[in-house]
Design a protein around this motif. Structure first.
Motif, short mmCIF file in Angstrom:
data_model
loop_
_atom_site.label_atom_id
_atom_site.label_comp_id
_atom_site.label_asym_id
_atom_site.label_seq_id
_atom_site.Cartn_x
_atom_site.Cartn_y
_atom_site.Cartn_z
N UNK A 1 0.80 -1.21 0.00
CA UNK A 1 0.00 0.00 0.00
C UNK A 1 0.84 1.27 0.00
N UNK A 2 2.11 1.17 -0.31
CA UNK A 2 2.94 2.36 -0.37
C UNK A 2 2.53 3.17 -1.59
N UNK A 3 2.71 4.49 -1.54
CA UNK A 3 2.24 5.33 -2.63
C UNK A 3 3.29 5.64 -3.67
N UNK A 4 4.53 5.23 -3.47
CA UNK A 4 5.48 5.44 -4.55
C UNK A 4 6.53 4.34 -4.54
N UNK A 5 7.08 4.12 -5.73
CA UNK A 5 8.12 3.12 -5.91
C UNK A 5 8.83 3.46 -7.21
N UNK A 6 10.01 2.93 -7.43
CA UNK A 6 10.72 3.23 -8.67
C UNK A 6 9.90 2.83 -9.89
N UNK A 7 9.85 3.70 -10.87
CA UNK A 7 9.20 3.45 -12.15
C UNK A 7 7.72 3.08 -12.02
N UNK A 8 7.07 3.47 -10.96
CA UNK A 8 5.64 3.26 -10.82
C UNK A 8 5.25 1.88 -10.35
N UNK A 9 6.19 1.02 -10.04
CA UNK A 9 5.85 -0.31 -9.58
C UNK A 9 5.21 -0.19 -8.20
N UNK A 10 4.02 -0.71 -8.05
CA UNK A 10 3.34 -0.68 -6.76
C UNK A 10 2.67 0.64 -6.45
N UNK A 11 2.56 1.55 -7.42
CA UNK A 11 1.91 2.83 -7.18
C UNK A 11 0.41 2.62 -7.07
N UNK A 12 -0.19 3.17 -6.01
CA UNK A 12 -1.63 3.06 -5.82
C UNK A 12 -2.20 4.47 -5.76
N UNK A 13 -2.81 4.91 -6.85
CA UNK A 13 -3.30 6.28 -6.90
C UNK A 13 -4.70 6.43 -6.33
N UNK A 14 -5.43 5.33 -6.19
CA UNK A 14 -6.72 5.38 -5.53
C UNK A 14 -6.53 4.67 -4.19
N UNK A 15 -6.26 5.45 -3.15
CA UNK A 15 -5.97 4.83 -1.86
C UNK A 15 -7.23 4.24 -1.24
N UNK A 16 -7.09 3.24 -0.40
CA UNK A 16 -8.24 2.72 0.32
C UNK A 16 -8.81 3.82 1.20
N UNK A 17 -10.14 3.91 1.24
CA UNK A 17 -10.77 4.93 2.06
C UNK A 17 -10.54 4.62 3.53
N UNK A 18 -10.31 5.65 4.30
CA UNK A 18 -10.23 5.53 5.75
C UNK A 18 -10.75 6.82 6.35
N UNK A 19 -11.13 6.80 7.58
CA UNK A 19 -11.68 7.97 8.25
C UNK A 19 -10.73 9.15 8.12
N UNK A 20 -11.28 10.30 7.76
CA UNK A 20 -10.49 11.51 7.62
C UNK A 20 -9.95 11.73 6.23
N UNK A 21 -10.03 10.74 5.35
CA UNK A 21 -9.54 10.88 3.98
C UNK A 21 -10.61 11.57 3.15
N UNK A 22 -10.24 12.61 2.41
CA UNK A 22 -11.20 13.36 1.62
C UNK A 22 -11.04 13.03 0.14
N UNK A 23 -12.05 13.37 -0.64
CA UNK A 23 -12.08 13.07 -2.06
C UNK A 23 -10.94 13.76 -2.81
N UNK A 24 -10.43 14.84 -2.27
CA UNK A 24 -9.36 15.58 -2.93
C UNK A 24 -8.09 14.75 -3.14
N UNK A 25 -7.93 13.64 -2.43
CA UNK A 25 -6.74 12.80 -2.60
C UNK A 25 -6.82 11.95 -3.87
N UNK A 26 -8.01 11.85 -4.45
CA UNK A 26 -8.20 11.02 -5.64
C UNK A 26 -7.75 11.76 -6.90
N UNK A 27 -7.30 11.01 -7.92
CA UNK A 27 -7.04 11.62 -9.22
C UNK A 27 -8.33 12.28 -9.75
N UNK A 28 -8.18 13.27 -10.60
CA UNK A 28 -9.32 14.07 -11.06
C UNK A 28 -10.51 13.26 -11.53
N UNK A 29 -10.31 12.29 -12.41
CA UNK A 29 -11.45 11.55 -12.96
C UNK A 29 -12.16 10.75 -11.87
N UNK A 30 -11.43 10.19 -10.92
CA UNK A 30 -12.05 9.45 -9.83
C UNK A 30 -12.82 10.41 -8.92
#
Length: 175
Positions: A75-104
């Protein structure tokens, strides 16, 4: 000398042959047009996917990792060359929609504003895409991803709503 009925018959036969030739050309053109449209659709999807991946990679480089209590290597948000990148993070309390990519974020906001469950084919025109099969399927994939990550619910197949534990209707546009 040719009689008038014979001349008319000859002209009718020539016209019939020309109609048949044009119909065959029209069928050929229709097949070529369908193939060209399919190729165009695949190229549009590919371009959008590449654009999204590049945007996600640049966003991942710009934002430092913020480890959480339950952070794991998956669940890390960055890795070399995009391996393991998760741009839609799992929702958790306190997380707002602004963390999502624009289309999401747009998808979640559209669903939040809807009076009831929404289908992918209803969302596609609202996010400015043509209602082609490729665009609907791409949007359906995004909706499924949002369900997997806890942002949306899909109680009935193909019918999406905000997750009950997810971002409340009053917090969708916050921050």
């Amino acid at each position: 000398m040719v009689s008038l009925p014979e001349e008319l018959q000859a002209r009718e036969d020539a016209a019939r042959q020309r109609v048949e030739e044009l119909q065959a050309e029209a069928v050929e053109l229709a097949l070529r047009l369908a193939k060209a449209r399919e190729d165009l659709s695949w190229l549009e999807i590919t371009r959008e996917t590449v654009t999204q991946v590049l945007a996600e990679l640049s966003a991942a480089k710009a934002e430092p990792d913020i480890p959480t209590e339950d952070a794991s290597p998956l669940h890390m948000t960055s890795a070399p060359h995009g391996v393991g990148v998760m741009m839609v993070p799992p929702w958790r309390e306190g997380l707002v929609v602004a963390v999502l990519p624009d289309v999401y974020r747009d998808i979640v906001e559209i669903i939040a504003d809807a009076p009831g469950p929404v289908q992918a084919k209803q969302i596609v025109p609202r996010i400015g895409l043509p209602t082609t099969t490729g665009k609907i399927e791409g949007t359906r994939g995004k909706l499924k991803r949002l369900v997997e990550r806890g942002w949306l619910d899909e109680d009935t197949p193909g019918q999406f709503t905000l997750a009950r534990q997810g971002p409340g209707r009053d917090r969708v546009n916050s921050q």
